[in-house]
Enzyme design. Structure first.
Site, PDB file in Angstrom:
ATOM      1  NE  ARG A  90      -3.998  45.833  42.503  1.00 24.37           N
ATOM      2  CZ  ARG A  90      -5.373  45.402  43.085  1.00 24.37           C
ATOM      3  NH1 ARG A  90      -6.294  44.710  42.504  1.00 24.37           N
ATOM      4  NH2 ARG A  90      -5.254  45.508  44.444  1.00 24.37           N
ATOM      5  N   GLY A 133      -8.200  30.367  39.687  1.00 24.90           N
ATOM      6  CA  GLY A 133      -6.811  30.072  40.212  1.00 24.90           C
ATOM      7  C   GLY A 133      -6.303  30.902  41.260  1.00 24.90           C
TER       8      GLY A 133
HETATM    9  C1  UD1 Z   1     -14.924  38.762  37.853  1.00 24.10           C
HETATM   10  C2  UD1 Z   1     -16.713  38.565  37.826  1.00 24.10           C
HETATM   11  C3  UD1 Z   1     -17.327  39.252  38.783  1.00 24.10           C
HETATM   12  C4  UD1 Z   1     -17.048  38.832  40.129  1.00 24.10           C
HETATM   13  C5  UD1 Z   1     -15.564  38.728  40.362  1.00 24.10           C
HETATM   14  C6  UD1 Z   1     -15.195  38.121  41.491  1.00 24.10           C
HETATM   15  C7  UD1 Z   1     -16.994  38.248  35.300  1.00 24.10           C
HETATM   16  C8  UD1 Z   1     -17.426  38.922  34.127  1.00 24.10           C
HETATM   17  N1  UD1 Z   1     -16.917  38.887  36.699  1.00 24.10           N
HETATM   18  O1  UD1 Z   1     -14.922  39.742  37.746  1.00 24.10           O
HETATM   19  O2  UD1 Z   1     -18.610  39.036  38.887  1.00 24.10           O
HETATM   20  O3  UD1 Z   1     -17.742  39.396  41.144  1.00 24.10           O
HETATM   21  O4  UD1 Z   1     -14.856  38.022  39.308  1.00 24.10           O
HETATM   22  O5  UD1 Z   1     -13.798  38.008  41.988  1.00 24.10           O
HETATM   23  O6  UD1 Z   1     -16.688  37.022  35.386  1.00 24.10           O
HETATM   24  N2  UD1 Z   1      -9.551  35.299  33.507  1.00 24.10           N
HETATM   25  C9  UD1 Z   1      -8.849  34.596  32.501  1.00 24.10           C
HETATM   26  N3  UD1 Z   1      -9.109  35.021  31.298  1.00 24.10           N
HETATM   27  C10 UD1 Z   1      -9.754  36.117  30.947  1.00 24.10           C
HETATM   28  C11 UD1 Z   1     -10.304  36.884  32.077  1.00 24.10           C
HETATM   29  C12 UD1 Z   1     -10.129  36.272  33.418  1.00 24.10           C
HETATM   30  O7  UD1 Z   1      -8.508  33.544  32.657  1.00 24.10           O
HETATM   31  O8  UD1 Z   1      -9.871  36.386  29.842  1.00 24.10           O
HETATM   32  C13 UD1 Z   1      -9.242  34.797  35.035  1.00 24.10           C
HETATM   33  C14 UD1 Z   1      -8.382  35.527  35.752  1.00 24.10           C
HETATM   34  O9  UD1 Z   1      -7.319  34.985  35.627  1.00 24.10           O
HETATM   35  C15 UD1 Z   1      -8.914  35.456  37.311  1.00 24.10           C
HETATM   36  C16 UD1 Z   1     -10.516  35.296  36.761  1.00 24.10           C
HETATM   37  O10 UD1 Z   1     -10.572  34.806  35.361  1.00 24.10           O
HETATM   38  O11 UD1 Z   1      -8.290  34.409  37.834  1.00 24.10           O
HETATM   39  C17 UD1 Z   1     -11.405  36.491  37.074  1.00 24.10           C
HETATM   40  O12 UD1 Z   1     -11.261  37.385  36.319  1.00 24.10           O
HETATM   41  P1  UD1 Z   1     -10.863  38.932  36.759  1.00 24.10           P
HETATM   42  O13 UD1 Z   1     -10.478  39.623  35.444  1.00 24.10           O
HETATM   43  O14 UD1 Z   1     -10.372  39.109  38.035  1.00 24.10           O
HETATM   44  O15 UD1 Z   1     -12.509  39.367  36.625  1.00 24.10           O
HETATM   45  P2  UD1 Z   1     -13.211  40.386  37.788  1.00 24.10           P
HETATM   46  O16 UD1 Z   1     -13.388  41.425  36.985  1.00 24.10           O
HETATM   47  O17 UD1 Z   1     -12.705  40.354  39.033  1.00 24.10           O
END
Ligand code: UD1
Ligand code: MG
Length: 447
Positions: A15, A104
């Site tokens: 986004r 991050g």
């Molecule tokens: C996650 C949490 C959720 C929480 C929310 C808060 C999980 C499964 N869910 O959901 O409970 O309420 O954050 O914002 O953890 N990232 C990686 N590699 C990946 C996936 C994610 O580095 O494979 C990083 C993303 O860049 C980001 C963070 O982890 O900084 C969170 O990932 P995101 O996909 O935003 O998780 P949410 O679905 O928001």
């Protein structure tokens, strides 16, 4: 207790609609990832591991600029937050302290909040940072049972009763690192998103008889950034806090909402900042200075009682001693200006030293660049540099010397001398009158 930070930043950040990895977009002149690292700095982590994916090389460069000891590991495919944390395991081989997982893209977690989590770790195996969401939306829900955090359920997998819970997961988790990786090894992707959820470790831990608890923080701290609009909101939030903190620290801001700080701006007590001043990174201002309206400062140091601006520009390496005066439309770069020296009007001073109490006349320029190399200008103390002097570097002006206005100085000027380096003036008697007559006659003939 030794602490390692694992900072997740591999996500694509779709986004943002950007070629730059999301976590490198800046707030107050520093990548949002660096803000996350800085809030953790108060806990003095022994290790920092950043998990990068998209644009990992650029992320590595930014991380190491801020902290050369930090490690960056690659998560080539984004399979979920548990999978992301697992990528940090090899980098933490042999480490058996606490691991704190941060995001991050969540730059405003306060150091005090992280300290509260570290304290809660003394009594529980796993500590999760939660918050009461005004609108819980798609956050993971924290499900409590008998004074313990029992499990976290992701929105997509939650039933109506679970979705009604307002206590949400911020994403920040603390646990012993060996235990954390062990719990993660049991996580599967058997869920609605087909992802490896870090949040599943709570249920797994509870089933093993381990304890888990929630530390709560304000929702604003957990603000995550996913779009340019949210980036702008984060900037506004940072600036509002920085202005308030500066005022509490005894800095006068005439029009606070027009002053923009960098993440690392330091300003002493009783300094006055007039309207529309912008600070880039790396600025320190001591007590009792005045930064007048419409000035731009970065990478510089301003000492007590100095006055800068209005309309001044201090660039990296500008070092102003006590009582220095830098006036309007003056640019200073990589230059040391000693006590009481004045550069008051329309000047460029770059790669230079100016001695105490010297007065640099209007329009003076240090010609520091020959098209290939930069050269130094050294001006002694108590000098008087005439208006519109060009100082062609490398060049040295001795103490108490003068240059005549309009001079192009290409050779050193010994102490106490006056250098005149311009065409000698000649007055032609009555010439102007005769020339005017001739020109006016010409004009009359044409019309
Ligand atoms: C996650 C949490 C959720 C929480 C929310 C808060 C999980 C499964 N869910 O959901 O409970 O309420 O954050 O914002 O953890 N990232 C990686 N590699 C990946 C996936 C994610 O580095 O494979 C990083 C993303 O860049 C980001 C963070 O982890 O900084 C969170 O990932 P995101 O996909 O935003 O998780 P949410 O679905 O928001
Ligand atoms: Mg998210």
């Amino acid at each position: 207790m030794a602490i390692a930070f694992i900072i997740l930043g591999a996500g694509m950040g779709t986004r943002m609609n950007s070629d730059l990895p999301k976590v490198l977009h800046e707030i107050a002149g520093a990548p949002m990832l660096v803000h996350a690292m800085k809030s953790g700095a108060a806990l003095a982590p022994d290790r920092t591991v950043v998990v990068a994916g998209h644009g990992a090389a650029a992320v590595e460069k930014a991380v190491q600029t801020y902290d050369p000891d930090a490690q960056v590991v690659l998560q080539a495919e984004q399979l979920g937050t548990a999978h992301a944390v697992a990528q940090a395991q090899p980098a933490l081989a042999g480490f058996d302290g606490d691991a704190l997982v941060l995001y991050g893209d969540t730059p405003f977690i306060r150091p005090e909040t992280l300290a509260a989590m570290a304290a809660a770790r003394l009594t529980h195996d796993i500590v999760v940072l939660g918050f009461e969401a005004a609108d819980p939306g798609r956050y993971g829900r924290l499900i409590l049972k008998d004074d313990q955090l029992d499990r976290i359920v992701e929105y997509k997998d939650a039933n109506d009763e679970e979705r009604a819970v307002r206590l949400c997961n911020s994403g920040v988790i603390a646990a012993n690192s060996t235990m954390l990786f062990d719990l993660i090894s049991e996580v599967s992707d058997d869920n609605a998103a087909k992802e490896y959820y870090l949040t599943d470790i709570i249920g797994i831990a509870r089933a093993r008889g381990l304890t888990a608890t929630v530390v709560r923080c304000e929702e604003a701290e957990t603000m995550g950034i996913n779009s340019r609009a949210e980036l702008a909101q984060a900037e506004a939030l940072f600036q509002a806090q920085a202005r308030q903190m500066a005022q509490e620290d005894g800095v006068t801001l005439t029009a606070p909402e027009t002053v923009f700080f960098a993440h690392d701006t330091v300003i002493g007590r009783d300094t006055v900042i007039e309207p529309n001043v912008v600070f880039g990174p790396g600025v320190t201002i001591e007590s009792g200075a005045t930064i007048r309206a419409f000035s731009h400062l970065e990478g510089c140091h301003v000492s007590r009682d100095a006055v800068v601006g209005p309309y001044a520009r201090l660039r990296p390496g500008a070092e102003l001693a006590e009582g220095v005066r830098i006036g309007n439309f003056v640019e200073i770069k990589n230059a040391i200006i000693a006590e009481g020296a004045k550069v008051n009007h329309l000047s460029y001073i770059g790669d230079a030293e100016i001695g105490a109490r010297s007065n640099i006349g209007a329009g003076t320029i240090t010609c520091n660049y020959d098209g290939v190399f930069k050269h130094q200008t050294v001006i002694g103390k108590d000098t008087f540099i005439g208006s519109n002097t060009m100082l062609v570097a490398p060049v040295t002006i001795g103490d108490a010397a003068m240059t005549a206005s309009g001079s192009v100085i290409t050779r050193d000027v010994p102490a106490g001398d006056l250098a005149v380096a311009r065409g000698r003036q000649e007055n032609k008697a009555g010439f102007a009158v005769r020339l005017f007559e001739k020109l006016r006659a010409l004009k009359a003939k044409r019309s």
